[in-house]
Design a protein around this motif. Structure first.
Motif, PDB file in Angstrom:
ATOM      1  N   THR A 215       0.850  -1.183   0.000  1.00 36.13           N
ATOM      2  CA  THR A 215       0.000   0.000   0.000  1.00 36.13           C
ATOM      3  C   THR A 215       0.886   1.233   0.000  1.00 36.13           C
TER       4      THR A 215
ATOM      5  N   VAL B 218       2.000   4.762   0.796  1.00 38.48           N
ATOM      6  CA  VAL B 218       1.640   5.746   1.810  1.00 38.48           C
ATOM      7  C   VAL B 218       2.397   7.045   1.582  1.00 38.48           C
ATOM      8  N   LEU B 219       3.689   6.948   1.408  1.00 43.05           N
ATOM      9  CA  LEU B 219       4.508   8.143   1.311  1.00 43.05           C
ATOM     10  C   LEU B 219       4.325   8.866  -0.019  1.00 43.05           C
ATOM     11  N   ARG B 220       4.293   8.150  -1.108  1.00 48.55           N
ATOM     12  CA  ARG B 220       4.212   8.783  -2.422  1.00 48.55           C
ATOM     13  C   ARG B 220       2.907   9.568  -2.637  1.00 48.55           C
ATOM     14  N   PRO B 221       1.732   9.059  -2.274  1.00 41.54           N
ATOM     15  CA  PRO B 221       0.520   9.869  -2.460  1.00 41.54           C
ATOM     16  C   PRO B 221       0.450  11.071  -1.529  1.00 41.54           C
ATOM     17  N   ASN B 222       1.093  10.987  -0.372  1.00 40.96           N
ATOM     18  CA  ASN B 222       1.039  12.082   0.590  1.00 40.96           C
ATOM     19  C   ASN B 222       2.203  13.059   0.446  1.00 40.96           C
ATOM     20  N   ALA B 223       3.116  12.813  -0.448  1.00 39.34           N
ATOM     21  CA  ALA B 223       4.294  13.665  -0.605  1.00 39.34           C
ATOM     22  C   ALA B 223       3.939  15.129  -0.894  1.00 39.34           C
TER      23      ALA B 223
ATOM     24  N   PHE C 176       1.458  16.818   0.159  1.00 36.93           N
ATOM     25  CA  PHE C 176       0.976  17.423   1.400  1.00 36.93           C
ATOM     26  C   PHE C 176       2.124  17.673   2.371  1.00 36.93           C
ATOM     27  N   PHE C 177       3.104  16.770   2.409  1.00 36.46           N
ATOM     28  CA  PHE C 177       4.279  16.975   3.246  1.00 36.46           C
ATOM     29  C   PHE C 177       5.088  18.179   2.766  1.00 36.46           C
TER      30      PHE C 177
END
Length: 58
Positions: A9, A11-16, A18-19
């Protein structure tokens, strides 16, 4: 057979974005805050946190 299974799954790539956006907003707010503290209007205000800690001598 039972228990938690590992799924790939992302997690980090889709939220990058936003970070990165959060880091940019944090930087800009900190920069605006320091600019307001150093402004002429609030330089000698007793509520100025830079004066109460003794960091800056005006």
């Amino acid at each position: 057979m039972f228990g938690l299974r590992k799924f790939n799954t992302p997690v980090l790539r889709p939220n990058a974005p936003f970070f990165v956006g959060g880091a940019i907003v944090f930087y800009l707010v900190a920069k605006a805050q320091s600019a307001m503290i150093d402004s002429e209007e609030y330089r000698n205000d007793p509520r100025n946190p830079a004066l109460s800690s003794g960091k800056k001598q005006h």
